[in-house]
Motif scaffolding. Sequence first.
Motif, PDB file in Angstrom:
ATOM      1  N   TRP A  41      -3.956   7.860  -3.776  1.00  0.00           N
ATOM      2  CA  TRP A  41      -4.636   8.719  -2.791  1.00  0.00           C
ATOM      3  C   TRP A  41      -5.795   9.474  -3.452  1.00  0.00           C
ATOM      4  CZ3 TRP A  41      -1.854  12.959   0.650  1.00  0.00           C
ATOM      5  CH2 TRP A  41      -2.753  13.368   1.656  1.00  0.00           C
ATOM      6  N   ARG A  82      -8.740   7.245  -3.447  1.00  0.00           N
ATOM      7  CA  ARG A  82      -9.287   6.992  -2.108  1.00  0.00           C
ATOM      8  C   ARG A  82     -10.148   8.154  -1.620  1.00  0.00           C
ATOM      9  NH1 ARG A  82      -3.874   5.148  -0.759  1.00  0.00           N
ATOM     10  NH2 ARG A  82      -3.531   7.044   0.472  1.00  0.00           N
ATOM     11  N   PHE A 136       0.233   2.863  -0.317  1.00  0.00           N
ATOM     12  CA  PHE A 136      -0.115   3.894   0.663  1.00  0.00           C
ATOM     13  C   PHE A 136       0.394   5.277   0.264  1.00  0.00           C
ATOM     14  CE2 PHE A 136       3.685   5.074   3.241  1.00  0.00           C
ATOM     15  CZ  PHE A 136       4.617   4.196   2.713  1.00  0.00           C
ATOM     16  N   GLN A 176      -3.180   4.122   6.167  1.00  0.00           N
ATOM     17  CA  GLN A 176      -3.623   3.045   5.295  1.00  0.00           C
ATOM     18  C   GLN A 176      -3.220   1.692   5.853  1.00  0.00           C
ATOM     19  OE1 GLN A 176      -5.769   3.819   2.846  1.00  0.00           O
ATOM     20  NE2 GLN A 176      -5.490   5.739   3.992  1.00  0.00           N
ATOM     21  N   SER A 230      -8.220   9.079   4.202  1.00  0.00           N
ATOM     22  CA  SER A 230      -7.533   8.489   3.051  1.00  0.00           C
ATOM     23  C   SER A 230      -6.039   8.768   3.064  1.00  0.00           C
ATOM     24  CB  SER A 230      -8.117   9.062   1.756  1.00  0.00           C
ATOM     25  OG  SER A 230      -7.940  10.473   1.743  1.00  0.00           O
ATOM     26  N   PRO A 268      -9.536  -3.118   0.400  1.00  0.00           N
ATOM     27  CA  PRO A 268      -8.173  -2.917  -0.055  1.00  0.00           C
ATOM     28  C   PRO A 268      -7.419  -4.222  -0.265  1.00  0.00           C
ATOM     29  CG  PRO A 268      -8.307  -2.493   2.296  1.00  0.00           C
ATOM     30  CD  PRO A 268      -9.684  -2.887   1.849  1.00  0.00           C
TER      31      PRO A 268
END
Lengths: 199, 210
Positions: free
Chosen positions: A18, A21, A12, A190, A185, A32
Motif C-alpha cells: 500500500w 501504491r 491487496f 484493489q 490505493s 498490476p
Amino acid sequence: MASEKPILYGYFRSSCSWRVRLLNDGGQQFSPEFKEVNPMRQVPALKIDGITLSQSLAIIHYLEDTRPNPRLLPQDPKKRAQVRMIADHIASGIQPLQNLRVLKEMGEKKKEWAQNCISSGFQALEQILQHTAGRYCVGDEVSMADLCLVPQVANAERFEVDMGPYPTISRINKALLELEAFKVSHPSRQPDTPAELRA
Amino acid sequence: PILYGYFRSSCSWRVRIALALKGISYDLVPVNLLNDGGQQFSPEFKEVNPMRQVPALKIDGITLSQSLAIIHYLEDTRPNPRLLPQDPKKRAQVRMIADHIASGIQPLQNLRVLKEMGEKKKEWAQNCISSGFQALEQILQHTAGRYCVGDEVSMADLCLVPQVANAERFEVDMGPYPTISRINKALLELEAFKVSHPSRQPDTPAELRA
C-alpha cells in the motif's frame, strides 16, 4: 520514456505494498500483476525503468529521485531526517514484528503479540509527533512518513488495537484518508481484493 | 555530537561506521541493553528516544533515532565522502540492500523478539538470518563489485558488516554465502570498520575487548 508501464507485484492487504501504491495518483500508473512468484519473492516489488526493486522505502526513494513532483521529502535536512525517522520507525520498528512470518511463530498468542508491538510502537510515535506534526506527520506536506502511517493504522485496526491513546495518529490518519491517492490505493479497492472485503 | 549506543548493537555499529567514515568525532553515552533490566527503558532515556532503542544521535540541536535516518542525515549535511552513489538506480540498489537488512532481517532477531522465542531463540535467529542472507546473496550477484554495490563503500555495506557479526554470534553457517563473506572481509580491512568494531568501544566489557 517509451518504456512499458511499471509493474507492481503486490498484495491487496500488504501494508508495505500500500505504501508504494500511494505514490502520485495512488498507484494507477502501475500495471498490476499479482503473481505468486516474482523475481524477488517479496511484496512489494516494482519493475521499472529496466530494473526490479524490492523494499517499499527503497522503491519510494527511487520514485522520489526520478520523479520528484510532487515531493515526498522536505527540502530542509532536519525535517527530512524526521520524515525518515518516522518512516523507519514504522517500517523497521513496528511492521516487521507483526508480519506474517512472525505471527505464524506466535501461534495462539499472535493477536496479543501484534497488539503489543503496534501499541508500544504507536506510543512512541504519538510522542514523536508532538514535536513534528502539522496537518500531517511532519509539518503540512504529505511525506514518506504519511505513506507509512496510514497502512500501519489499518493493520492496527485489523488487530483491534485500541487507538484511544493515540489522538494525533488518528487525526493525521483521518486527514490523509481524505486525499484521493489514499482512497484509490486502499486495500478495499484493489484488483485482487476479495469480493467480501471490497469497498 | 552525542551518540547513545551499545557496543554490541548492530544498529549502533552502523552509525559508528558512518561517523568514522565522515570523520565526525562524537561523545558516547553508553546504554546497556541488558543491565538494570535494560537501561533503554529508563525514564531519562525515554526523553532522548521515545522508541526506547539505540542508537540515538544528538547533533546540530536535534535528536534523531533510527540508524538509517541518522545516516541519511549525515549524508545530507556532511556529503564527503559519499555513502550513496549518484546514479538513481544504484542508489536504489544500495537502499534496497540496506532496508533488506534493517527491516527484513535485524528486527526479526533483535532482543525483544528473541525474548519471546524463549528456548527456540537461537534456532529462530539462525532461520531469520539464513533466509535473509539467502536472498541477499542472490541480490549481490547483480549489484556487487568490491563492495555491495559496485566498488564504493555505501550505506548497504554499513548494514552488512554488523549483520554478519550477528550471524557469527548466532553461529549461522556462512558457507552458502560466499559473496557476503568476501565483501564482509574486504570491509573489515577498512579503518572505519575497525575503529567502530564492538570489541573496541568504551563500553566493551573487558572479556570481549580486542
